[in-house]
Design an enzyme around this catalytic site. Structure first.
Site, PDB file in Angstrom:
ATOM      1  CG  LEU A  72      -2.017   0.966   1.292  1.00 42.38           C
ATOM      2  CD1 LEU A  72      -3.259   0.636   2.104  1.00 42.38           C
ATOM      3  CD2 LEU A  72      -1.414   2.417   1.981  1.00 42.38           C
ATOM      4  CB  THR A  96      11.046   6.892   5.361  1.00 45.40           C
ATOM      5  OG1 THR A  96       9.898   5.980   5.868  1.00 45.40           O
ATOM      6  CG2 THR A  96      10.997   8.223   5.699  1.00 45.40           C
ATOM      7  CG  ASP A 129      14.597  -0.205  11.928  1.00 45.92           C
ATOM      8  OD1 ASP A 129      13.328  -0.527  12.198  1.00 45.92           O
ATOM      9  OD2 ASP A 129      15.405  -1.186  12.248  1.00 45.92           O
ATOM     10  CG  ASN A 162       2.050   1.989   4.582  1.00 45.42           C
ATOM     11  OD1 ASN A 162       1.003   1.499   4.613  1.00 45.42           O
ATOM     12  ND2 ASN A 162       3.190   1.615   3.990  1.00 45.42           N
ATOM     13  CB  SER A 166      -5.689   0.980  12.437  1.00 48.84           C
ATOM     14  OG  SER A 166      -6.093  -0.133  13.236  1.00 48.84           O
ATOM     15  CE1 TYR A 223      -0.952  -5.849  11.562  1.00 47.91           C
ATOM     16  CE2 TYR A 223      -3.233  -6.514  11.563  1.00 47.91           C
ATOM     17  CZ  TYR A 223      -2.400  -5.682  11.058  1.00 47.91           C
ATOM     18  OH  TYR A 223      -2.503  -5.045  10.087  1.00 47.91           O
ATOM     19  CE  LYS A 273      -1.944  -2.266  12.236  1.00 47.63           C
ATOM     20  NZ  LYS A 273      -1.192  -1.240  11.665  1.00 47.63           N
ATOM     21  CB  THR A 283      -0.859  -5.403  -0.432  1.00 52.25           C
ATOM     22  OG1 THR A 283      -0.815  -5.691   0.744  1.00 52.25           O
ATOM     23  CG2 THR A 283      -2.046  -4.617  -0.669  1.00 52.25           C
TER      24      THR A 283
END
Length: 275
Positions: free
Chosen positions: A13, A31, A55, A82, A133, A147, A151, A182
């Site tokens: 994305l 970045t 990083d 992102n 998110s 995960y 979020k 993706t």
């Protein structure tokens, strides 16, 4: 045209967002962990694309890169968090190092990018922050506990942040995509499985993912278009659900939580001090 600062732009994305913005004439500070991943875009767009190695688990590096981006580009209108890490395993199966990586990337990294940018956004009189998110910031699926941890945490942070910075003309939008095809989905990190979880929901989800039986209907191009469009909406929407699965799953989760809360109303009110 606006200037955007985006983390995690080498693939998925983030890459598509960068490509679309550049094609529209915007300037992007991108970045990546490996700057050469954007050499093709840099060759085509030149000064419109500012690239830095980052990083997001390194807080000192975050501060340095954000400082340099504002110094080189002047005003930056939109900050996009992102960069992400997705650990796919039952809670007991993960290693300590994997848990730390999950938290450092998705929570601490996001927070520190925002904190580093806020002084500049205040000084220039405003701006927008888009925090990636997922539907997993409002609902949960077995095998994604860590995960979800990140979020849900970053959504709580951003919802609070939005209240703090709204008077400063800084808008915050939490982006909640459903499943999309993706490279991020293919980059999920796993851990050695434990037989004890084979006949649990964690095992069921694992087998479904391996079999490819989850329908993935999210259109990445349309999602990116909506992300770009939302920065022109005033006031900034606090959340942006993207994908039919995101809408359905989050709505069901919220409805179930509200029903459970209403069922506990008498207990809640009975535990209140009486005047």
């Amino acid at each position: 045209m606006k200037t955007w600062f985006i983390t995690g732009t080498s693939t998925g994305l983030g890459r598509i967002l960068t490509e679309k913005l550049l094609a529209l004439g915007h300037t992007v500070a991108a970045t990546v962990r490996k700057p050469e991943a954007l050499d093709d875009l840099k060759g085509h767009y030149g000064k419109k694309l500012w690239v830095a190695k980052l990083d997001v688990t390194d807080t000192s590096q975050i501060k340095d890169v954000v400082n340099r981006a504002f110094a080189d580009l002047g005003q930056i209108d939109v900050i996009v968090n992102n960069a992400g890490y997705a650990l796919f395993c039952a809670a007991e199966e993960a290693s300590d190092e994997q848990i730390e990586q999950q938290i450092d990337t998705n929570i601490t990294g996001s927070i520190q990018v925002i904190r580093s940018a806020l002084p500049y956004l205040r000084a220039q009189g405003g701006g927008r922050i888009l925090q990636l998110s997922s539907a997993g910031g409002q609902t949960t699926y077995p095998n994604f506990s860590y995960y979800h941890l990140t979020k849900w945490a970053v959504e709580g942070f951003c919802e609070t942040l939005a209240k703090e910075v709204a008077p400063l003309n800084i808008g915050v939008t939490i982006i909640e995509p459903g499943a999309h095809k993706t490279s991020f989905a293919n980059a999920m990190v796993t851990a050695p499985t434990m037989e004890a979880y084979d006949k649990t929901p964690a095992g069921d989800v694992r087998r479904a993912v391996e079999a490819g039986s989850f329908p993935i209907k999210g259109d990445v191009n349309k999602t990116v278009q909506e992300m770009i469009a939302c920065v022109d909406i005033s006031p900034a929407p606090l959340r942006l659900a993207l994908g039919g699965d995101a809408y359905r799953d989050m709505r069901a989760a919220l409805a179930a939580r509200l029903e459970a809360l209403d069922n506990q109303k008498e207990v809640a009110m009975a535990s209140e001090l009486k005047e």
